[in-house]
Design a protein around this motif. Structure first.
Motif, short mmCIF file in Angstrom:
data_model
loop_
_atom_site.label_atom_id
_atom_site.label_comp_id
_atom_site.label_asym_id
_atom_site.label_seq_id
_atom_site.Cartn_x
_atom_site.Cartn_y
_atom_site.Cartn_z
N LYS A 146 8.10 -15.34 34.85
CA LYS A 146 9.05 -16.37 35.26
C LYS A 146 9.38 -16.24 36.74
N GLY A 147 9.48 -14.98 37.21
CA GLY A 147 9.79 -14.74 38.62
C GLY A 147 8.75 -15.34 39.53
N ASP A 148 7.49 -15.26 39.10
CA ASP A 148 6.42 -15.84 39.90
C ASP A 148 6.60 -17.34 40.06
N VAL A 149 6.96 -18.01 38.98
CA VAL A 149 7.20 -19.45 39.04
C VAL A 149 8.36 -19.73 39.99
N GLY A 150 9.42 -18.94 39.89
CA GLY A 150 10.59 -19.12 40.75
C GLY A 150 10.22 -18.96 42.22
N ALA A 151 9.41 -17.94 42.53
CA ALA A 151 8.99 -17.70 43.92
C ALA A 151 8.14 -18.86 44.42
N ASP A 152 7.32 -19.37 43.54
CA ASP A 152 6.46 -20.51 43.85
C ASP A 152 7.30 -21.72 44.23
N HIS A 200 0.88 -1.18 0.00
CA HIS A 200 0.00 0.00 0.00
C HIS A 200 0.91 1.23 0.00
N PRO A 201 0.62 2.25 -0.83
CA PRO A 201 1.58 3.36 -1.00
C PRO A 201 1.77 4.27 0.20
N GLU A 202 0.82 4.29 1.13
CA GLU A 202 0.92 5.28 2.20
C GLU A 202 0.71 4.67 3.59
N MET A 203 1.78 4.69 4.42
CA MET A 203 1.62 4.30 5.82
C MET A 203 1.16 5.54 6.58
N VAL A 204 0.35 5.37 7.60
CA VAL A 204 -0.18 6.50 8.35
C VAL A 204 0.46 6.55 9.73
N ALA A 205 0.98 7.73 10.10
CA ALA A 205 1.58 7.89 11.44
C ALA A 205 0.47 7.82 12.48
N VAL A 206 0.69 6.96 13.47
CA VAL A 206 -0.34 6.73 14.49
C VAL A 206 0.30 6.82 15.87
N ILE A 207 -0.44 7.38 16.82
CA ILE A 207 -0.05 7.33 18.23
C ILE A 207 -1.15 6.57 18.95
N ARG A 208 -0.79 5.46 19.56
CA ARG A 208 -1.84 4.69 20.22
C ARG A 208 -1.28 3.90 21.41
N ASP A 209 -2.19 3.36 22.20
CA ASP A 209 -1.79 2.49 23.30
C ASP A 209 -1.65 1.07 22.77
N GLU A 210 -0.65 0.36 23.30
CA GLU A 210 -0.45 -1.01 22.87
C GLU A 210 -0.43 -1.88 24.12
N THR A 211 -1.23 -2.94 24.13
CA THR A 211 -1.28 -3.82 25.29
C THR A 211 -0.56 -5.13 24.99
N LEU A 212 0.34 -5.50 25.90
CA LEU A 212 1.07 -6.75 25.78
C LEU A 212 0.48 -7.73 26.77
N SER A 213 0.35 -8.99 26.39
CA SER A 213 -0.11 -10.01 27.32
C SER A 213 0.82 -11.20 27.27
N PHE A 214 1.09 -11.76 28.44
CA PHE A 214 1.91 -12.97 28.49
C PHE A 214 1.66 -13.67 29.81
N GLY A 215 1.42 -14.96 29.73
CA GLY A 215 1.28 -15.78 30.94
C GLY A 215 0.27 -15.23 31.93
#
Ligand SMILES: [Zn+2]
Length: 131
Positions: free
Chosen positions: A65-71, A8-23
């Motif tokens: 990982k720290g939680d597993v270690g503490a466990d 696509h010829p045009e990328m659009v500059a965006v400011i947004r929140d990004e949520t990461l999820s893991f474990g």
């Protein structure tokens, strides 16, 4: 800038929140800057946002990982065993539990299941150590 995914010829500059999820934990990064494709949704973070993204990702990984270690440490202490004694009971190398407890290595699921079983039925420990 063209989209690296769909051209696509045009990328659009965006400011947004990004949520990461893991474990089961998640983390939201606010005001992330990037260029996004309006056609396919492919996006590229700018250098600063990408650095924040990768830092947050490894922080989240450490937290989980720290939680597993503490466990593991909590269960081991309740059994009144040293790391070496517990490793010996499971037929593992002497430093295995030191690595698990510091979050350097993620323990195999079978080890966690065994530990939780022994935590509920400490009398099984003698059998495991004898075997
Ligand atoms: Zn695209």
């Amino acid at each position: 800038m063209r989209c690296p995914a769909c051209d696509h010829p045009e990328m659009v500059a965006v400011i947004r929140d990004e949520t990461l999820s893991f474990g089961g934990q998640s983390l939201t990064l606010h005001a992330m800057h990037g260029d996004f494709c309006p056609s396919c949704g492919e996006g590229v973070w700018d250098a600063e946002s990408y650095r924040r993204f990768t830092e947050a990702q490894s922080g989240l990984l450490r937290a989980v990982k720290g939680d597993v270690g503490a466990d593991i440490r909590r269960i081991r202490k309740s059994l009144k065993l040293t790391q070496a004694e517990l490793a010996n009971a499971f037929g593992l190398g002497k430093v295995a539990f030191s690595r698990y407890e510091r979050g350097e290595t993620r323990p195999p699921a079978t080890i966690m299941k065994l530990l939780r079983l022994i935590e509920r039925h400490p009398e099984l420990l003698a059998e495991i150590r004898g075997g």
